[in-house]
Structures are given as C-alpha cells and as structure tokens.
Design a protein around this motif. Structure first.
Motif, PDB file in Angstrom:
ATOM      1  N   LEU A 115      29.157  -3.238 -26.368  1.00 41.25           N
ATOM      2  CA  LEU A 115      28.303  -2.841 -25.244  1.00 41.25           C
ATOM      3  C   LEU A 115      29.124  -2.262 -24.099  1.00 41.25           C
ATOM      4  CD1 LEU A 115      25.945  -5.925 -25.229  1.00 41.25           C
ATOM      5  CD2 LEU A 115      25.144  -3.550 -25.326  1.00 41.25           C
ATOM      6  N   LEU A 116      28.610  -1.187 -23.530  1.00 47.91           N
ATOM      7  CA  LEU A 116      29.115  -0.733 -22.231  1.00 47.91           C
ATOM      8  C   LEU A 116      28.326  -1.480 -21.171  1.00 47.91           C
ATOM      9  CD1 LEU A 116      30.745   1.269 -20.404  1.00 47.91           C
ATOM     10  CD2 LEU A 116      28.705   2.722 -20.464  1.00 47.91           C
ATOM     11  N   ARG A 117      29.048  -2.034 -20.204  1.00 48.14           N
ATOM     12  CA  ARG A 117      28.397  -2.829 -19.167  1.00 48.14           C
ATOM     13  C   ARG A 117      28.630  -2.225 -17.787  1.00 48.14           C
ATOM     14  NH1 ARG A 117      26.680  -7.728 -21.009  1.00 48.14           N
ATOM     15  NH2 ARG A 117      27.262  -8.214 -23.162  1.00 48.14           N
ATOM     16  N   SER A 118      27.732  -2.557 -16.896  1.00 48.25           N
ATOM     17  CA  SER A 118      27.799  -1.961 -15.563  1.00 48.25           C
ATOM     18  C   SER A 118      28.941  -2.548 -14.734  1.00 48.25           C
ATOM     19  CB  SER A 118      26.497  -2.214 -14.829  1.00 48.25           C
ATOM     20  OG  SER A 118      26.663  -1.917 -13.464  1.00 48.25           O
ATOM     21  N   PRO A 119      29.729  -1.689 -14.096  1.00 46.68           N
ATOM     22  CA  PRO A 119      30.728  -2.203 -13.158  1.00 46.68           C
ATOM     23  C   PRO A 119      30.103  -2.560 -11.804  1.00 46.68           C
ATOM     24  CG  PRO A 119      30.898   0.188 -13.282  1.00 46.68           C
ATOM     25  CD  PRO A 119      29.803  -0.221 -14.251  1.00 46.68           C
ATOM     26  N   TYR A 120      28.899  -2.105 -11.567  1.00 48.89           N
ATOM     27  CA  TYR A 120      28.233  -2.336 -10.270  1.00 48.89           C
ATOM     28  C   TYR A 120      27.168  -3.413 -10.386  1.00 48.89           C
ATOM     29  CZ  TYR A 120      30.356   2.088  -8.888  1.00 48.89           C
ATOM     30  OH  TYR A 120      31.248   3.081  -8.611  1.00 48.89           O
ATOM     31  N   ALA A 121      26.932  -4.098  -9.270  1.00 47.71           N
ATOM     32  CA  ALA A 121      25.867  -5.094  -9.241  1.00 47.71           C
ATOM     33  C   ALA A 121      24.510  -4.434  -9.028  1.00 47.71           C
ATOM     34  CB  ALA A 121      26.130  -6.104  -8.137  1.00 47.71           C
ATOM     35  N   THR A 164      17.891   1.736 -17.865  1.00 46.91           N
ATOM     36  CA  THR A 164      17.457   3.129 -17.817  1.00 46.91           C
ATOM     37  C   THR A 164      17.501   3.667 -16.391  1.00 46.91           C
ATOM     38  OG1 THR A 164      15.212   2.248 -17.762  1.00 46.91           O
ATOM     39  CG2 THR A 164      15.996   3.111 -19.871  1.00 46.91           C
ATOM     40  N   ASP A 165      16.780   3.012 -15.494  1.00 47.58           N
ATOM     41  CA  ASP A 165      16.677   3.499 -14.119  1.00 47.58           C
ATOM     42  C   ASP A 165      17.835   3.049 -13.234  1.00 47.58           C
ATOM     43  OD1 ASP A 165      15.826   0.878 -14.522  1.00 47.58           O
ATOM     44  OD2 ASP A 165      14.398   0.930 -12.861  1.00 47.58           O
ATOM     45  N   LYS A 166      18.101   1.757 -13.275  1.00 41.02           N
ATOM     46  CA  LYS A 166      19.116   1.163 -12.407  1.00 41.02           C
ATOM     47  C   LYS A 166      19.854   0.085 -13.183  1.00 41.02           C
ATOM     48  CE  LYS A 166      16.941  -0.773  -8.873  1.00 41.02           C
ATOM     49  NZ  LYS A 166      16.636  -1.297  -7.526  1.00 41.02           N
ATOM     50  N   VAL A 167      21.047  -0.240 -12.702  1.00 42.36           N
ATOM     51  CA  VAL A 167      21.674  -1.490 -13.120  1.00 42.36           C
ATOM     52  C   VAL A 167      21.448  -2.492 -12.001  1.00 42.36           C
ATOM     53  CG1 VAL A 167      23.383  -0.557 -14.704  1.00 42.36           C
ATOM     54  CG2 VAL A 167      23.904  -0.683 -12.252  1.00 42.36           C
ATOM     55  N   ARG A 168      21.246  -3.765 -12.395  1.00 39.16           N
ATOM     56  CA  ARG A 168      20.830  -4.765 -11.420  1.00 39.16           C
ATOM     57  C   ARG A 168      21.764  -5.965 -11.324  1.00 39.16           C
ATOM     58  NH1 ARG A 168      16.345  -2.070 -13.247  1.00 39.16           N
ATOM     59  NH2 ARG A 168      14.848  -1.507 -11.618  1.00 39.16           N
ATOM     60  N   PHE A 169      22.790  -5.990 -12.157  1.00 42.95           N
ATOM     61  CA  PHE A 169      23.860  -6.987 -11.969  1.00 42.95           C
ATOM     62  C   PHE A 169      25.120  -6.468 -12.641  1.00 42.95           C
ATOM     63  CE2 PHE A 169      21.886  -8.310 -15.973  1.00 42.95           C
ATOM     64  CZ  PHE A 169      22.947  -8.684 -16.779  1.00 42.95           C
ATOM     65  N   GLN A 170      26.245  -6.950 -12.130  1.00 43.56           N
ATOM     66  CA  GLN A 170      27.514  -6.516 -12.712  1.00 43.56           C
ATOM     67  C   GLN A 170      27.643  -7.106 -14.112  1.00 43.56           C
ATOM     68  OE1 GLN A 170      31.234  -8.198 -11.321  1.00 43.56           O
ATOM     69  NE2 GLN A 170      32.043  -6.142 -11.015  1.00 43.56           N
ATOM     70  N   GLY A 171      27.890  -6.243 -15.067  1.00 40.05           N
ATOM     71  CA  GLY A 171      27.957  -6.702 -16.451  1.00 40.05           C
ATOM     72  C   GLY A 171      26.686  -6.430 -17.231  1.00 40.05           C
ATOM     73  N   GLN A 172      25.709  -5.809 -16.567  1.00 40.77           N
ATOM     74  CA  GLN A 172      24.458  -5.495 -17.275  1.00 40.77           C
ATOM     75  C   GLN A 172      24.709  -4.471 -18.384  1.00 40.77           C
ATOM     76  OE1 GLN A 172      21.037  -4.388 -14.844  1.00 40.77           O
ATOM     77  NE2 GLN A 172      19.908  -3.737 -16.673  1.00 40.77           N
ATOM     78  N   GLU A 173      23.942  -4.583 -19.455  1.00 39.62           N
ATOM     79  CA  GLU A 173      24.076  -3.750 -20.638  1.00 39.62           C
ATOM     80  C   GLU A 173      23.576  -2.340 -20.355  1.00 39.62           C
ATOM     81  OE1 GLU A 173      22.447  -6.629 -20.311  1.00 39.62           O
ATOM     82  OE2 GLU A 173      23.608  -8.059 -21.475  1.00 39.62           O
ATOM     83  N   VAL A 174      24.411  -1.337 -20.653  1.00 40.09           N
ATOM     84  CA  VAL A 174      24.061   0.051 -20.356  1.00 40.09           C
ATOM     85  C   VAL A 174      23.998   0.914 -21.616  1.00 40.09           C
ATOM     86  CG1 VAL A 174      24.779   2.146 -19.114  1.00 40.09           C
ATOM     87  CG2 VAL A 174      24.985  -0.089 -18.011  1.00 40.09           C
ATOM     88  N   ALA A 175      24.921   0.716 -22.532  1.00 37.25           N
ATOM     89  CA  ALA A 175      24.915   1.514 -23.767  1.00 37.25           C
ATOM     90  C   ALA A 175      25.564   0.704 -24.876  1.00 37.25           C
ATOM     91  CB  ALA A 175      25.660   2.834 -23.560  1.00 37.25           C
ATOM     92  N   PHE A 176      25.268   1.107 -26.111  1.00 35.12           N
ATOM     93  CA  PHE A 176      25.739   0.354 -27.273  1.00 35.12           C
ATOM     94  C   PHE A 176      26.377   1.325 -28.255  1.00 35.12           C
ATOM     95  CE2 PHE A 176      24.810  -2.056 -31.326  1.00 35.12           C
ATOM     96  CZ  PHE A 176      25.490  -3.222 -31.007  1.00 35.12           C
ATOM     97  N   VAL A 177      27.625   1.039 -28.603  1.00 32.76           N
ATOM     98  CA  VAL A 177      28.343   1.888 -29.550  1.00 32.76           C
ATOM     99  C   VAL A 177      28.436   1.165 -30.885  1.00 32.76           C
ATOM    100  CG1 VAL A 177      30.561   2.976 -30.099  1.00 32.76           C
ATOM    101  CG2 VAL A 177      29.719   2.985 -27.748  1.00 32.76           C
ATOM    102  N   ILE A 178      28.170   1.896 -31.959  1.00 33.46           N
ATOM    103  CA  ILE A 178      28.323   1.322 -33.299  1.00 33.46           C
ATOM    104  C   ILE A 178      29.413   2.115 -34.012  1.00 33.46           C
ATOM    105  CG2 ILE A 178      27.184   0.806 -35.483  1.00 33.46           C
ATOM    106  CD1 ILE A 178      24.509   1.111 -33.800  1.00 33.46           C
ATOM    107  N   ALA A 179      30.396   1.381 -34.537  1.00 34.85           N
ATOM    108  CA  ALA A 179      31.532   2.056 -35.161  1.00 34.85           C
ATOM    109  C   ALA A 179      31.983   1.282 -36.390  1.00 34.85           C
ATOM    110  CB  ALA A 179      32.681   2.184 -34.162  1.00 34.85           C
ATOM    111  N   GLU A 180      32.947   1.886 -37.069  1.00 32.44           N
ATOM    112  CA  GLU A 180      33.398   1.281 -38.334  1.00 32.44           C
ATOM    113  C   GLU A 180      34.128  -0.037 -38.118  1.00 32.44           C
ATOM    114  OE1 GLU A 180      35.675   4.418 -40.071  1.00 32.44           O
ATOM    115  OE2 GLU A 180      33.890   5.430 -40.846  1.00 32.44           O
ATOM    116  N   ASP A 181      34.817  -0.174 -37.010  1.00 35.79           N
ATOM    117  CA  ASP A 181      35.425  -1.469 -36.712  1.00 35.79           C
ATOM    118  C   ASP A 181      35.314  -1.754 -35.217  1.00 35.79           C
ATOM    119  OD1 ASP A 181      37.826  -0.502 -35.288  1.00 35.79           O
ATOM    120  OD2 ASP A 181      38.435   0.260 -37.253  1.00 35.79           O
ATOM    121  N   HIS A 182      35.654  -2.979 -34.891  1.00 43.55           N
ATOM    122  CA  HIS A 182      35.491  -3.445 -33.528  1.00 43.55           C
ATOM    123  C   HIS A 182      36.365  -2.654 -32.550  1.00 43.55           C
ATOM    124  CE1 HIS A 182      34.651  -6.281 -30.391  1.00 43.55           C
ATOM    125  NE2 HIS A 182      35.912  -6.611 -30.248  1.00 43.55           N
ATOM    126  N   TYR A 183      37.561  -2.282 -33.008  1.00 44.54           N
ATOM    127  CA  TYR A 183      38.491  -1.563 -32.129  1.00 44.54           C
ATOM    128  C   TYR A 183      37.956  -0.174 -31.781  1.00 44.54           C
ATOM    129  CZ  TYR A 183      41.626  -5.299 -33.526  1.00 44.54           C
ATOM    130  OH  TYR A 183      42.175  -6.529 -33.736  1.00 44.54           O
TER     131      TYR A 183
END
Lengths: 292, 791
Positions: free
Chosen positions: B44-50, B98-117
């Motif tokens: 997950l990409l998470r929000s740096p802003y609150a 979608t519209d706003k982030v409302r706490f630091q660490g909120q989920e923003v995007a999800f990447v799916i890949a062949e491995d965790h790295y």
C-alpha cells in the motif's frame, strides 16, 4: 515487512580490501558492521546507501580489547557484549561497563559494535559520551595511511563524522592514568530506549583534589558530547558534593537540549545537571577505591 | 509457582497447552507463512499527510516498474463501487482515498507485483499531488467553530461531531451532587494507545476464477463476522466465501475490524486472477490499524465528609479518528463505558459521551478493553483516589467502606448493569494481606521522612464480559450468540468445532478441558477446530473476554447434550431404563451398581454399531448447540502496586504488584495466570511508557517500536497473584472470562501508586504515560499534555 531500497553488497576480506572497496564504490557506500542502526534506517528508507561493505569478517584484526603500554585499546569491531564482558576494560574504566549495561538490549549488544556506534554519530549515542569523558582517541585508516583523531573531535554534527568516505575506524585508544575513577548515568523511558539524557564522568584525584576530569553528555545537544566548561570549573577543585553539583549546573547551562517525546527542554537540562552530579559522585568514589 | 500435573489429563486444572507443541517449536502457521502457487504480493501507498486534498495521482512509472502486475487507486475502486466500505459503527471508511486523505498513513494506492520487494519499490514511484489542509489533532478542539471539517464526504456533516450519548439519571445525579458535602472534579485523559500485537495484520486472498469461491487467509479475531460482512459489502455470495484465520500472533481487539488492506488483497486477486498476499509492516500497523482509548474525561465525584461515595458524573470527549470504526454492540456507541460506577454502591451516576472526528486513524475499541471498560475503571479508580487525596483518607480504607457487599448481589447499578455475583471485600482484604499493606504504609512513612518517594497504589475493578444477550447486543445486526458442534468418533476421540478464534489465549486446550470435564475424556483425545468458517459453526469471535463466557458455555452445553444422548445409548447397552442410570464423571452406570456402567468411549462405539437403539433415537454421537447468554459475567479483582520514584529524575520503578483476580471457576489456572501476567505487563506499559501522540500537523509520533514502547521483563516485577472464586450463577460451569481483567485493572493501580508517591509534592493527578519527564514535570507543578507533541 519493511524492506530497504535496492543496494549492492560487498564483503571485505581484509582492512586493505575494505578501504579499497570504499574507494571504488564512492561516497554513497557505507560500512556495515553490526548493522543495528544502519539496517533499521535502511528498512525505513531513511538511509539509502547504494552499496554496503560488510566488515564482519575482519574480527581477527579489529575486535580485540587489550592493554598496550599505558593505553586501553578497544577494536572498532568489538561488540558491545565484548566490551561489557571485558575484565580489562572494567578494571581501568568502570564507565564502560556502566554504559554497556544500559545500551539497548542483549540482542543488539551481541552484534552492535563500538566503532559502529561512534561512526553512526547518533546525537543520543551513549559511547560517544563515554569516550568523550575518558578522552579516547580513534584510530582511522584510509588509502593514504593511518591518522588519530580525539573522539571529542570525531563528530561534526548529527550523524556526521570527520571520517572520509574511504576511511575505516580501526580502534579506540584510551590513556590509562593513575588515581582515576569513572561512571555513567542514564535515564531512559524503558530499558533499551535511547537515553532521555545521560552523563559520563572520569575523574583523577590528587588526594581530595580533582586533578583532571572528563565529562561526557549525550542526548542533550552538548557539542562533541562533552562539557568542557564544567570540566574547567571542576578541575583543581576539592572533590566534594558541592563541587560536583556546581559542575553539574555548569554542564546544564552549556548544553542545548531540544524537546521531543522523551521530554521537554527544562527537564533534559535538569537531567544534565543531575546526572553529571551523580556520575561525578560515583566516579570520585571509585577513584578513592570505594564502590558507589 | 506454576506446576503442571502429570498427563494424561482430564477436565479442569493445570496442563500443558496443546497448541504449544507447535508454537514453541516455530511450527505455527501464520498468515505470512501462507504461500500459494502463483501468489502475487501487494503493498500500500500511504498518505504522508494527516489532512490533504488529493489533486492527482500518477501511477504510470509504478506500472512500468519491473515485476509490477497492477496498480489500483481509489478512482479504480470508485468504478467498482468499492472506494468506500461500511465500518462496524454504521459509518463509512475509504478503502483507498479518492477526494482527501484524513489521517497520516491512510491507504491511497495498492501495487501488486511478483514479489514483495518489487511491490515496495514501485509504491515509491507513484506520484501523488497533495494540497495539505490544516489538521484536527486535539480532540478537545475538534468541535470549535473554526475547526476544519474532516468528513465533508458525508452529506449534512458540517462539523466534526459524531454522536452524543448518555447513561444514568442526570436529574437525580445533579441533586445528589447539589446536596453533597464534598464534590471533587478532575480532568483525566486515557491517551491513545495501540494494542501492538507482535504479528501485524495481513491477508492472502485467493479467488478461484472457475468456482467463484474466495478463500481468504486473514488475521481475524472474528472470521465468521468477517465472512458475513464481506458478503454484505462486496455482494459475494456467503457460501462462496471461506475465511481462514490461521495461527494469530496476538490480537487484543486490533484484529476485530476489517482493514482496507484485506479488501485490497481480495480486489487484487479478482483483478489478477492470482492469489494476492498483503502483509503490512510495523510502522503501517501502528499508524493505521485500530487504536484504543483516546478518552478525554472530566470526572466529578460526590461524597460525604467521612468518605461515603454518593455519586459520579462524567463528561467524555471521545476521539474516534477520521472514520467512526469502533467495534462494539450497536446500541452502545461508547461501548460499555457506562459501567463506570465500578465496584461501588452509589446513589446516582450519569455520563455523557461525545464522539468526535479527528485527523487520526480510525478504531477505538481495542487493546483488551472490554468495550471501553478500561476507560471506565481507570476513571472511577482515579476519582476514588482523588477523593482520598482531598479527604486525606487511606485509599484502601475508602474503597473498603464503599465496595458493594456480598449480600447486595445480584446488584443492579445506577446505569443498568446487573452484576451477577461477587465478594469484593474478601478480594481486597486478600490483596492487602498479600501486600502486607500496613507494613508498606509504615515503610512509606519512614521513607518520606528521608525524602525518598515510595507509592502504594490500590485499584479495584469490576469487569462486564461475555457479550452478549442477543436482545441487547449485536454487531451490524448480527446477534452475539455462539454455536458449537461436538462429534465423538467411534473410538471415543472427539472433535469440537467452535466459532471463537484464539490469538494466543489457549483455546485448543481450554475448550478441550471443558469437554473433558463434561464427558470424562482425556484432553489429548479432543481436537478443537476453529478459525475456518467452512469447518465451524457461526459465532461472533474472540474479543471482549467473551470466549469462555459465551463459547465456553456453548461447549459445556453441547457436551451435556452428548452426555444425555450417551445415557440413552448406555441404557440400550445395559438394557435398563435411562432413568436408572447415573453419571459418574466419565461413565453412565446403574444407580447403586458402579460395576454396571459404560464409558463414553464404549458408548461411542456402540452408538456407531449395529446396536438397536430405542425408538426415535438417531445413531452416532454428535450434537450442536447455540448459546445465547442470559447476562454478561462480571469478573472482578483487587490490585495493589508498589513503586519507587527517583526524586532527582522522575524515573518510576515498579517494585511489587499484587493481583487478586476473581474470574469465577478457573478451567486452566495456568492459562488464567498467563492471561493475568500479560495484562499486568500491558498495564505497566500503558501507565508508564505507551502513548501515540501527534504533533500539530497530525504527524504520528509513535510509529515504531523505538517510539512506541512495549514493556520488557525488566520493567515488570515478579507478579504476585492471588485468587478468590465466586462462580457466575448463570454460566454452565460458573466461569467468568479473564482475558482483559488485568489490562482493565492494572493501569490505575500503577498510576495511583505513582500519585501516592508524589503526594509530598502536592500532586493529585497526572496523565499517563508517566514517563520520567511527565513525573518530573508533575513534581514541578506543571503536568504535560501527554497526547500532544512535547513543546
């Protein structure tokens, strides 16, 4: 699982090899020894070295703790646990055992190294204050040879040292002088935490007079982890509770703590005084052959 | 001293935990151990802003990165109608913002890949353009007129107000206070803390594109509830969802709710056609998953001059974070906080709770809190000590004077709880005797003369656990009754299937012991199946100390059904009337003739044989049941903590801790003591070191174990445990539940001890955590706000 950004990895087979690798890999390479500061920072991606040079195979050359003439010599690759277990270090400078008992936890102490701690230059690092108190000297080696730097001149700022990118710390040398005692005092929120504040002291007595004194401070913004004004105030004074408290007050006055979740500025300044006083008290008692 | 009886073991008592055979050898199977063929990895990409507007998200570089299979944003989910999900408190929560982030660490995007790295590296390549907004950090300022509105996604939401709720009789309480000789008021904060289980949250979703069946391996304390919620939310048919909760490395309420990461692993599996694993790291876990507490309380206590407590009044501002996602029974938006009258006989009590949104992670009911009873007990036990301070009374004596008496049970409190049973003075007296209370007070007096600071803290708690009676308690409409199924195989070995899910509590042992106790079977012969919705009956899961009170009762009752059926089979075997048989603990025998009997093993074989059974009696030996508890159970306890405080540094050392617990009948005393030990350590942690504070921008100041401190063995004394046993009158085996007792009861004992030590400095109250700095500042008469950045 936290994972670091991509990096390359080399394993040094000798001191010369390590220095050569550092030269080849350039300024974005880092030495990894115990890795207990660097790896967590890499996993959080706060540190992003392009390459690591692993020196853990150099223990034969770099991890001894011994007395050489009038010097206590501590190899840079000595583990915290080695220093804690070293009878010869404890015999001459009890401050090392005081400090090592409260550095991190046994898992970290088993792998983290003395040189790594000093080179990390974390502003809340314990051994930097300890070596400042005992006025240790770091032996550094680069492609052009060996040089010696007082630990008090090793750090130029938070996480910054005078080491060149291709220099390796080999060992620490601490002069052994008669009539001395040393001690370390630390306040932490929990065992294993970085200090809220800590103070180390080494004193050498002539009878009841303080002939020489070293005071180290950590986590309170003391320049070079030292308290030279407090040392000057105490040098030549009677080794009494009043003198120690006065030195503590001077140490507190000249440090520059910043507030964080470990405490506000006034508290940390108070601790600088309190812990300096306590360390001096214990160091002096030990110099007199009393255990305090 | 813990000793373990010789095996083989039947029934109640100390016995080795069955699950430890695998757990102590490192052979447990946790979510992150699940590896499926072709499995992909999500991050997950998470929000740096609150608090910030999302202006744009560019995923092109991430999508082009090596090994990346898909990048999903809130816009993608919007198209599927999945950008928002319902919470357990009838609010909504963004799956991906979608519209706003409302706490630091909120989920923003999800990447799916062949491995965790590859997934982690690609997360860094997503470019989000944010427009930072002012953040609401201080719950006390959330309702100010100029506070930025966090939930502008909701129609008609023009402030940060969530709910107002009250309990008790306001008018009667006002009257009691108006006429009282002594009224004392105190602001008390129970700061935001985190359960911090050692295993973070995660899931592996495997959507079979052929059968349409979703198998979800997930860190869930409530697998059945999760399955139903996924069915209702995602529109997946419930019989096509299998939730498997394998070994769980600690939950403490943190793994009750459904997190965006779980949902994203499911979406990821649907999108890619492959199994997708998502496991968060420690910082993600501390920043985004269910926190606990964050109750800003103003307590008032009314009493006579000689220390008879008359009334309690409490006003609470409850910080619920950016989404109201507490997990508690529907009717109780403040959980069971209204049990705040505690263990005392009062004339009147009233509380109001106002829930507010802030720019912090959602959650609220977690960390072994028994639905906010932790806050309630802390409040009342602090208030009693504050009263003792003002009256110059001994806190133990003051409690003894006001505790409910044994003959008052069952006792209905001023806020409507019916306490089932108790002998409170006996428990407190035992704790005082164990502590050597008078000698401690004498030692303290001597030390004070010398300027040394020693404190003795007393706390008494009453818990309300085992939710709950279905007419009063549900979560999202699901009643809180639990099923159980028991089958005895032909050779007399048994398999018990239960809905509750251990996270380390030892269910595989305890529940086998309940069956063993009812049927006389060796514990080793009883397999306990749990954590797999395809293999177990429905039930609401493990939290709020409900497993033994609810599923433990179901287990006893289903075993009794087996016993009753076994009686009929035995009667056929012995050719006597069932009425002529009596139960001897492990066999049915002819009354007055113990030689003429059949064990459960013998009966089981006969039940599967060709033996002719009476008319209308089915063969085999199995049964099912659903247990709907008639009431909660009310465990209680008396705790005494002894601390030494360094006056020069403010550092606190817990010297002794005496804990007398009464949880009714103890099934496995070793497991009970283990639960108490853990809870006491939790209490020391909360009282002295744990807090999630936030700076003005809403940055989380405790997002790693360097900053969020868990206590170690060195901060914990050797616990001194005692017990009294007052069985629950309505529970089939008289057990009451104990999982959270010590977490509820211990923080106030530690804080009361530190405040007692600081009495010479005129300190009446300081908020947790009592770090050296907080203690020293309190001694200087300027206590710090522990929930905000230290200035």
């Amino acid at each position: 699982m936290q994972v670091p950004a991509p990096f390359t990895y080399e394993r040094a087979t000798s001191v010369e090899h390590a220095i050569a690798l550092l030269g080849q890999l350039g300024p974005e390479a880092r030495v990894v020894a115990g890795g207990h500061s660097l790896i967590p920072m890499m996993k959080l991606r706060l540190a992003r070295p392009e390459a690591l040079v692993d020196i853990n195979d150099l223990g034969g050359e770099l991890s001894q703790i011994r007395v050489d003439a009038d010097m206590l010599v501590i190899g840079a690759l000595a583990r915290h646990a080695d220093l804690l277990a070293s009878a010869v270090a404890g015999e001459h400078f009890k401050i090392f055992h005081d400090a090592e008992k409260v550095i991190a936890d046994p898992v970290v102490r088993n792998f983290g190294t003395v040189g790594g701690s000093l080179c990390q230059a974390d502003p809340a690092e314990d051994l930097s204050a300890v070596f400042a108190a005992v006025d240790g000297v770091a032996v550094l080696r680069g492609p052009d040879g060996v040089r010696q730097v007082r630990v008090r001149e090793l750090h130029v700022g938070p996480y910054e040292t005078v080491l060149e990118p291709d220099e390796l710390m080999l060992e620490l040398r601490v002069p052994i002088r008669p009539g001395g005692g040393s001690a370390y005092e630390k306040v932490e929120r929990r065992v294993g935490d970085y200090p809220v504040a800590a103070a180390g002291a080494a004193v050498w007595l002539d009878g009841d007079t303080v002939r020489e004194v070293g005071i180290g401070l950590t986590a309170v913004g003391a320049e070079h982890f030292a308290a030279p004004e407090a040392e000057a105030a105490l040098r030549g004074q009677p080794a009494t509770e009043e003198s120690f408290q006065a030195a503590g007050r001077v140490a507190a006055e000249h440090c520059n703590p910043s507030a964080d979740q470990r405490g506000p500025v006034d508290y940390k300044r108070h601790l600088a005084a309190e812990l300096t006083t306590r360390a001096l008290r214990r160091a002096a008692a030990r110099a007199r052959g009393q255990e305090a | 001293m813990t000793t373990v009886e010789e095996r083989p073991h039947t029934g109640f008592g100390r016995t080795l935990r069955k699950e430890d055979v695998r757990l102590v050898r490192g052979k447990g199977n946790y979510v992150d151990d699940v590896r499926l063929p072709g499995m992909l990895h999500g991050a997950l990409l998470r929000s740096p802003y609150a608090h910030a507007k999302i202006l744009s998200i560019d995923t092109s570089a991430a999508e082009a990165a090596p090994g990346v299979k898909a990048v999903i944003t809130g816009e993608t989910l919007k198209g599927l109608g999945l950008a928002w999900m319902p919470t357990l408190s009838y609010d909504t929560q963004a799956v991906l913002a979608t519209d706003k982030v409302r706490f630091q660490g909120q989920e923003v995007a999800f990447v799916i890949a062949e491995d965790h790295y590859a997934a982690r590296d690609a997360v860094e390549l997503i470019d989000v353009d944010y427009e930072p907004l002012p953040a609401v950090v201080d719950a006390k300022k959330a309702l100010e007129a100029d506070a930025p509105v966090i939930r502008d996604d909701k129609e008609d939401q023009t402030t940060n107000h969530i709910f107002d709720w009250e309990a008790g009789d306001a008018a009667k309480t006002d009257e009691v206070f108006a006429n009282a000789e002594v009224v004392v008021e105190q602001d008390v904060l129970y700061p935001r803390v985190h359960p911090a289980p050692l295993e973070t949250c995660g899931s592996v979703a495997d959507m079979d594109p052929v059968t349409g069946k979703l198998t979800l391996y997930t860190t869930s304390q409530a697998p059945h509830a999760h399955r139903t919620v996924y069915a209702l939310v995602a529109g997946l048919p419930e019989h096509k969802i299998r939730v498997i909760s394998p070994d769980i490395g600690g939950g403490f309420g943190n793994k009750v709710g459904i997190y965006p990461g779980y949902v994203m692993s499911i979406v990821g599996s649907i999108v890619t056609g492959k199994p997708v694993k998502w496991v968060e790291d420690r910082a993600e876990h501390l920043m985004s998953t269910a926190f606990a507490r964050d109750y800003h309380m103003r307590g008032e206590i009314a009493a006579t001059k000689d220390g008879k407590i008359l009334g309690l009044r409490v006003k609470v501002i409850a910080d619920h974070g950016a989404f109201n996602a507490t997990a508690q029974p529907t009717k109780f938006p403040a959980g069971f906080f209204h049990v705040f009258t505690g263990s005392y006989d009062l004339e009147a009590a009233h509380c109001t709770v106002t829930g507010v949104y802030t720019n912090k992670a959602p959650g609220g009911v977690a960390y072994a809190c028994s639905f906010r009873i932790t806050e309630a007990v802390y409040l009342v036990e602090r208030m009693v000590d504050v009263l003792a301070y003002e009256l110059k009374a001994d806190p133990a004596e003051l409690r003894m004077k006001n505790l409910l008496k044994p003959d008052q049970f069952p006792y209905t409190t001023q806020t409507g709880w019916e306490y089932d049973s108790g002998n409170y003075p006996k428990a407190l007296q035992l704790a005082m005797d164990m502590a050597g209370y008078d000698a401690l007070r004498k030692e303290q007096a001597e030390k004070r003369e010398r300027g040394e600071l020693m404190g003795i803290g007393v706390a008494f708690f009453t818990e309300a656990v085992g939710a709950g009676p279905r007419k009063h308690m549900d979560i999202l409409g699901l009643g809180m009754a639990d099923g159980a199924e028991l089958r005895i195989h032909p050779t007399g070995k048994a398999v018990l299937r239960i809905s509750v899910k251990t996270q380390g509590q030892g269910h595989e042992t305890t529940f086998a012991q309940i069956v063993g106790n009812e049927l006389g079977l060796p514990t080793a012969d009883i397999e306990v199946v749990h954590g797999d919705t395809d293999q177990t009956p429905f039930g609401l899961g493990t939290y709020g100390s409900r497993s033994t009170p609810v599923s433990g009762a179901a287990t006893a009752l289903v075993a009794r059904k087996i016993r009753d059926k076994a009686r009929i089979v035995a009667s056929a075997m012995l050719e006597v009337s069932p009425d002529d048989l009596e139960w001897a603990g492990d066999r049915w025998h002819v009354k007055g003739d113990p030689e003429q009997g059949k064990t459960i093993q013998e009966i089981a074989l006969a039940a599967h044989s060709t033996l002719e059974l009476p008319e209308g009696v089915e063969g085999h030996l199995d049964a099912t049941t659903v247990y709907n508890p008639p009431n909660l159970t009310y465990p209680f306890g008396a705790y005494i903590c002894v601390v030494d405080v360094d006056p020069g540094t403010g550092a606190v050392k817990v010297r002794r801790f005496i804990a007398v617990d009464d949880c009714g009948v103890r099934i496995n005393p070793m497991i009970v003591e283990g639960q108490v030990h853990g809870g006491l350590a939790d209490g020391v942690g909360m009282a002295l070191m744990q807090v999630m504070a936030f700076d003005e921008e809403g940055n989380h100041l405790g997002a790693s174990f360097m900053d969020y401190l868990l206590p170690t063995a060195l901060e914990c004394p050797s616990w001194e445990l005692g017990e009294t046993v007052t069985p629950s009158p309505h529970h089939p085996i008289g057990a009451k539940g104990v999982g959270e007792s010590a977490t509820v009861g211990s923080p106030c004992a530690v804080v009361n001890a530190v405040m007692d030590a600081l009495k010479p400095y005129g300190v009446r109250h300081a908020d947790m955590p009592l770090t050296p700095a907080a203690v020293w500042e309190a001694m200087q008469g300027r206590p710090i706000r522990t929930d905000l950045a230290i200035p």
